[in-house]
Design a protein around this motif. Sequence first.
Motif, PDB file in Angstrom:
ATOM      1  N   LEU A  61       0.829  -1.206   0.000  1.00  0.00           N
ATOM      2  CA  LEU A  61       0.000   0.000   0.000  1.00  0.00           C
ATOM      3  C   LEU A  61       0.862   1.254   0.000  1.00  0.00           C
ATOM      4  O   LEU A  61       0.589   2.217  -0.735  1.00  0.00           O
ATOM      5  CB  LEU A  61      -0.924  -0.012   1.225  1.00  0.00           C
ATOM      6  CG  LEU A  61      -2.072  -1.029   1.228  1.00  0.00           C
ATOM      7  CD1 LEU A  61      -2.843  -0.943   2.539  1.00  0.00           C
ATOM      8  CD2 LEU A  61      -3.001  -0.813   0.040  1.00  0.00           C
ATOM      9  N   ALA A  62       1.908   1.258   0.823  1.00  0.00           N
ATOM     10  CA  ALA A  62       2.794   2.417   0.890  1.00  0.00           C
ATOM     11  C   ALA A  62       3.552   2.601  -0.420  1.00  0.00           C
ATOM     12  O   ALA A  62       3.760   3.736  -0.885  1.00  0.00           O
ATOM     13  CB  ALA A  62       3.776   2.253   2.054  1.00  0.00           C
ATOM     14  N   PHE A  63       3.950   1.495  -1.033  1.00  0.00           N
ATOM     15  CA  PHE A  63       4.675   1.576  -2.302  1.00  0.00           C
ATOM     16  C   PHE A  63       3.798   2.165  -3.401  1.00  0.00           C
ATOM     17  O   PHE A  63       4.236   3.044  -4.159  1.00  0.00           O
ATOM     18  CB  PHE A  63       5.178   0.193  -2.687  1.00  0.00           C
ATOM     19  CG  PHE A  63       5.762   0.127  -4.068  1.00  0.00           C
ATOM     20  CD1 PHE A  63       6.973   0.741  -4.352  1.00  0.00           C
ATOM     21  CD2 PHE A  63       5.105  -0.551  -5.084  1.00  0.00           C
ATOM     22  CE1 PHE A  63       7.510   0.687  -5.626  1.00  0.00           C
ATOM     23  CE2 PHE A  63       5.639  -0.612  -6.356  1.00  0.00           C
ATOM     24  CZ  PHE A  63       6.848   0.007  -6.627  1.00  0.00           C
ATOM     25  N   VAL A  64       2.572   1.685  -3.500  1.00  0.00           N
ATOM     26  CA  VAL A  64       1.660   2.218  -4.515  1.00  0.00           C
ATOM     27  C   VAL A  64       1.379   3.702  -4.267  1.00  0.00           C
ATOM     28  O   VAL A  64       1.391   4.523  -5.199  1.00  0.00           O
ATOM     29  CB  VAL A  64       0.348   1.411  -4.526  1.00  0.00           C
ATOM     30  CG1 VAL A  64      -0.689   2.078  -5.426  1.00  0.00           C
ATOM     31  CG2 VAL A  64       0.600  -0.018  -4.986  1.00  0.00           C
ATOM     32  N   LEU A 117       0.318   3.264   9.763  1.00  0.00           N
ATOM     33  CA  LEU A 117       1.527   2.571   9.329  1.00  0.00           C
ATOM     34  C   LEU A 117       1.807   2.825   7.853  1.00  0.00           C
ATOM     35  O   LEU A 117       2.966   3.018   7.453  1.00  0.00           O
ATOM     36  CB  LEU A 117       1.390   1.070   9.580  1.00  0.00           C
ATOM     37  CG  LEU A 117       1.231   0.618  11.036  1.00  0.00           C
ATOM     38  CD1 LEU A 117       1.094  -0.892  11.111  1.00  0.00           C
ATOM     39  CD2 LEU A 117       2.400   1.088  11.889  1.00  0.00           C
ATOM     40  N   VAL A 118       0.761   2.841   7.040  1.00  0.00           N
ATOM     41  CA  VAL A 118       0.930   3.114   5.608  1.00  0.00           C
ATOM     42  C   VAL A 118       1.456   4.530   5.394  1.00  0.00           C
ATOM     43  O   VAL A 118       2.336   4.760   4.550  1.00  0.00           O
ATOM     44  CB  VAL A 118      -0.399   2.901   4.863  1.00  0.00           C
ATOM     45  CG1 VAL A 118      -0.294   3.392   3.415  1.00  0.00           C
ATOM     46  CG2 VAL A 118      -0.782   1.434   4.882  1.00  0.00           C
ATOM     47  N   ILE A 119       0.948   5.490   6.144  1.00  0.00           N
ATOM     48  CA  ILE A 119       1.420   6.874   6.015  1.00  0.00           C
ATOM     49  C   ILE A 119       2.900   6.964   6.368  1.00  0.00           C
ATOM     50  O   ILE A 119       3.690   7.612   5.661  1.00  0.00           O
ATOM     51  CB  ILE A 119       0.584   7.805   6.909  1.00  0.00           C
ATOM     52  CG1 ILE A 119      -0.848   7.910   6.379  1.00  0.00           C
ATOM     53  CG2 ILE A 119       1.218   9.196   6.978  1.00  0.00           C
ATOM     54  CD1 ILE A 119      -1.780   8.699   7.278  1.00  0.00           C
ATOM     55  N   CYS A 120       3.296   6.316   7.441  1.00  0.00           N
ATOM     56  CA  CYS A 120       4.709   6.334   7.846  1.00  0.00           C
ATOM     57  C   CYS A 120       5.592   5.728   6.754  1.00  0.00           C
ATOM     58  O   CYS A 120       6.630   6.296   6.391  1.00  0.00           O
ATOM     59  CB  CYS A 120       4.897   5.564   9.149  1.00  0.00           C
ATOM     60  SG  CYS A 120       4.153   6.332  10.606  1.00  0.00           S
ATOM     61  N   ALA A 121       5.194   4.584   6.236  1.00  0.00           N
ATOM     62  CA  ALA A 121       5.995   3.933   5.203  1.00  0.00           C
ATOM     63  C   ALA A 121       6.009   4.744   3.909  1.00  0.00           C
ATOM     64  O   ALA A 121       7.028   4.779   3.201  1.00  0.00           O
ATOM     65  CB  ALA A 121       5.458   2.528   4.938  1.00  0.00           C
ATOM     66  N   ALA A 189       7.696   1.510  11.430  1.00  0.00           N
ATOM     67  CA  ALA A 189       6.408   1.933  11.974  1.00  0.00           C
ATOM     68  C   ALA A 189       5.777   0.839  12.825  1.00  0.00           C
ATOM     69  O   ALA A 189       5.163   1.111  13.866  1.00  0.00           O
ATOM     70  CB  ALA A 189       5.462   2.328  10.831  1.00  0.00           C
ATOM     71  N   GLU A 190       5.931  -0.414  12.412  1.00  0.00           N
ATOM     72  CA  GLU A 190       5.410  -1.524  13.216  1.00  0.00           C
ATOM     73  C   GLU A 190       6.141  -1.626  14.554  1.00  0.00           C
ATOM     74  O   GLU A 190       5.533  -1.979  15.569  1.00  0.00           O
ATOM     75  CB  GLU A 190       5.555  -2.841  12.447  1.00  0.00           C
ATOM     76  CG  GLU A 190       4.537  -3.017  11.335  1.00  0.00           C
ATOM     77  CD  GLU A 190       4.745  -4.322  10.586  1.00  0.00           C
ATOM     78  OE1 GLU A 190       5.725  -5.037  10.905  1.00  0.00           O
ATOM     79  OE2 GLU A 190       3.947  -4.630   9.686  1.00  0.00           O
ATOM     80  N   PHE A 191       7.438  -1.337  14.560  1.00  0.00           N
ATOM     81  CA  PHE A 191       8.172  -1.326  15.816  1.00  0.00           C
ATOM     82  C   PHE A 191       7.570  -0.312  16.782  1.00  0.00           C
ATOM     83  O   PHE A 191       7.370  -0.596  17.964  1.00  0.00           O
ATOM     84  CB  PHE A 191       9.646  -0.985  15.577  1.00  0.00           C
ATOM     85  CG  PHE A 191      10.522  -2.178  15.373  1.00  0.00           C
ATOM     86  CD1 PHE A 191      10.680  -3.128  16.369  1.00  0.00           C
ATOM     87  CD2 PHE A 191      11.200  -2.363  14.179  1.00  0.00           C
ATOM     88  CE1 PHE A 191      11.493  -4.237  16.181  1.00  0.00           C
ATOM     89  CE2 PHE A 191      12.006  -3.461  13.973  1.00  0.00           C
ATOM     90  CZ  PHE A 191      12.162  -4.401  14.979  1.00  0.00           C
ATOM     91  N   VAL A 192       7.282   0.886  16.254  1.00  0.00           N
ATOM     92  CA  VAL A 192       6.707   1.933  17.103  1.00  0.00           C
ATOM     93  C   VAL A 192       5.334   1.526  17.592  1.00  0.00           C
ATOM     94  O   VAL A 192       4.998   1.663  18.773  1.00  0.00           O
ATOM     95  CB  VAL A 192       6.648   3.267  16.337  1.00  0.00           C
ATOM     96  CG1 VAL A 192       5.977   4.343  17.193  1.00  0.00           C
ATOM     97  CG2 VAL A 192       8.048   3.713  15.932  1.00  0.00           C
ATOM     98  N   ALA A 193       4.505   0.994  16.678  1.00  0.00           N
ATOM     99  CA  ALA A 193       3.156   0.567  17.066  1.00  0.00           C
ATOM    100  C   ALA A 193       3.221  -0.616  18.018  1.00  0.00           C
ATOM    101  O   ALA A 193       2.443  -0.707  18.977  1.00  0.00           O
ATOM    102  CB  ALA A 193       2.343   0.211  15.823  1.00  0.00           C
ATOM    103  N   GLY A 194       4.160  -1.537  17.768  1.00  0.00           N
ATOM    104  CA  GLY A 194       4.290  -2.711  18.625  1.00  0.00           C
ATOM    105  C   GLY A 194       4.741  -2.361  20.019  1.00  0.00           C
ATOM    106  O   GLY A 194       4.362  -3.021  21.002  1.00  0.00           O
TER     107      GLY A 194
END
Length: 255
Positions: A61-64, A117-121, A189-194
């Motif tokens: 999603l982030a790549f697109v 997470l998508v926004i961060c990536a 971003a997953e690290f931060v959310a996790g």
Amino acid sequence: MRYLAPVLVALLLLVIWQTWVVVAEIPPFLVPSPWLIAQTLVKDWGLLVGALGVTLWITLLAFVASAVLGTLIAFVFVQSRWIETAFFPYAVLLQVTPIVAIAPLIIIWVKDTTLSLVICATIVALFPVISNTTLGLRSVNPGLAAFFKLHHASRWAVLWRLRIPSALPYFFGGLRISAGLALIGAVVAEFVAGTGGTGTGLAYQILQSGYQLNIPRMFAALVLISVTGVALYLLLAAVNRWALAGWHDSEVGPH
């Protein structure tokens, strides 16, 4: 040899790693052997592949998003040097801003975890597309540019028939970089959310494995992340060859 040489180097490194761990009797909670990592990957495959699916979905999603936004921004930049001069520094600002610093704010501001997470990536992956595509759109052959001008071609005709074909190698180069950065941004971003107690991606599994001192599972998750990054790069390289083969100098020229 293009594929055989890297495979042989990888096998040699794995043999050295396995031999060093066995001979030096390194405990698994410090550095697990490649064989133990492979066993853990098989044993925990159900858990890890589910986490990989979450991370890969956020990455795609982030790549697109970065590809679409970066291309549109590049098209705007090439319309006017003033626009590029005024706004390009803000694109650079996205590149130099540590995502670790702003990810907690985005996760707090955006209630939907996946969207945050998508926004961060996307922020991490956006700049290479903007930079490479802008450079490609401006790197046109001066003789061809003069030819189009001589025939009073419209701005749309120049963009569609001259600038875009000239920019495609740069564009695909930016995509290859962006795909890897999107994966990195998703993991960070997953690290931060996790850390906040939410998340089911590979980064969350790495965190949990660290808390439980399950170092083989941590390495297995890292292997999946690395393999995913390489696979994305190879896929986009194949798309690049397919799109440019038979007509562009970068693919039909001597190798």
